[in-house]
Design an enzyme around this catalytic site. Structure first.
Site, PDB file in Angstrom:
ATOM      1  N   GLY A   1       8.436  -3.128  15.119  1.00 47.01           N
ATOM      2  CA  GLY A   1       7.012  -2.833  15.172  1.00 47.01           C
ATOM      3  C   GLY A   1       6.301  -4.151  15.366  1.00 47.01           C
ATOM      4  O   GLY A   1       6.841  -5.216  15.098  1.00 47.01           O
ATOM      5  N   SER A   2       5.092  -4.107  15.858  1.00 50.21           N
ATOM      6  CA  SER A   2       4.404  -5.341  16.171  1.00 50.21           C
ATOM      7  C   SER A   2       2.923  -5.218  15.893  1.00 50.21           C
ATOM      8  O   SER A   2       2.374  -4.120  15.872  1.00 50.21           O
ATOM      9  CB  SER A   2       4.629  -5.676  17.647  1.00 50.21           C
ATOM     10  N   HIS A   3       2.287  -6.350  15.707  1.00 51.29           N
ATOM     11  CA  HIS A   3       0.830  -6.380  15.626  1.00 51.29           C
ATOM     12  C   HIS A   3       0.236  -6.291  17.029  1.00 51.29           C
ATOM     13  O   HIS A   3      -0.955  -6.116  17.195  1.00 51.29           O
ATOM     14  CB  HIS A   3       0.358  -7.664  14.919  1.00 51.29           C
TER      15      HIS A   3
END
Length: 70
Positions: A31-33
């Protein structure tokens, strides 16, 4: 296959765990910002990252149903 679940953690933990546990590979849902299209999977095989053309070839193989076994 045998699976060892390590739980949630940052990407560097995947690299550490595969070395420390002496396993053949590892995979992590990422997951990423950043925007959603930056999310995906991080894969390691035999101590190295699987990326680029190897991932594309794996996707094509899966889409075509070409399995070695299982």
């Amino acid at each position: 296959i045998d699976v060892i679940r390590r739980g949630q953690g940052p990407s560097p933990m995947l690299y550490f765990a595969t070395q420390e546990l002496d396993v053949g590979g590892g995979i992590q849902v990422t997951g990423s910002h950043n925007p959603a299209d930056y999310n995906g999977f991080k894969m390691l095989l035999a101590g190295r990252s699987v990326f680029g053309a190897e991932i594309k070839a794996l996707g094509e193989r899966c889409a075509a149903g070409r399995w070695s076994e299982g």
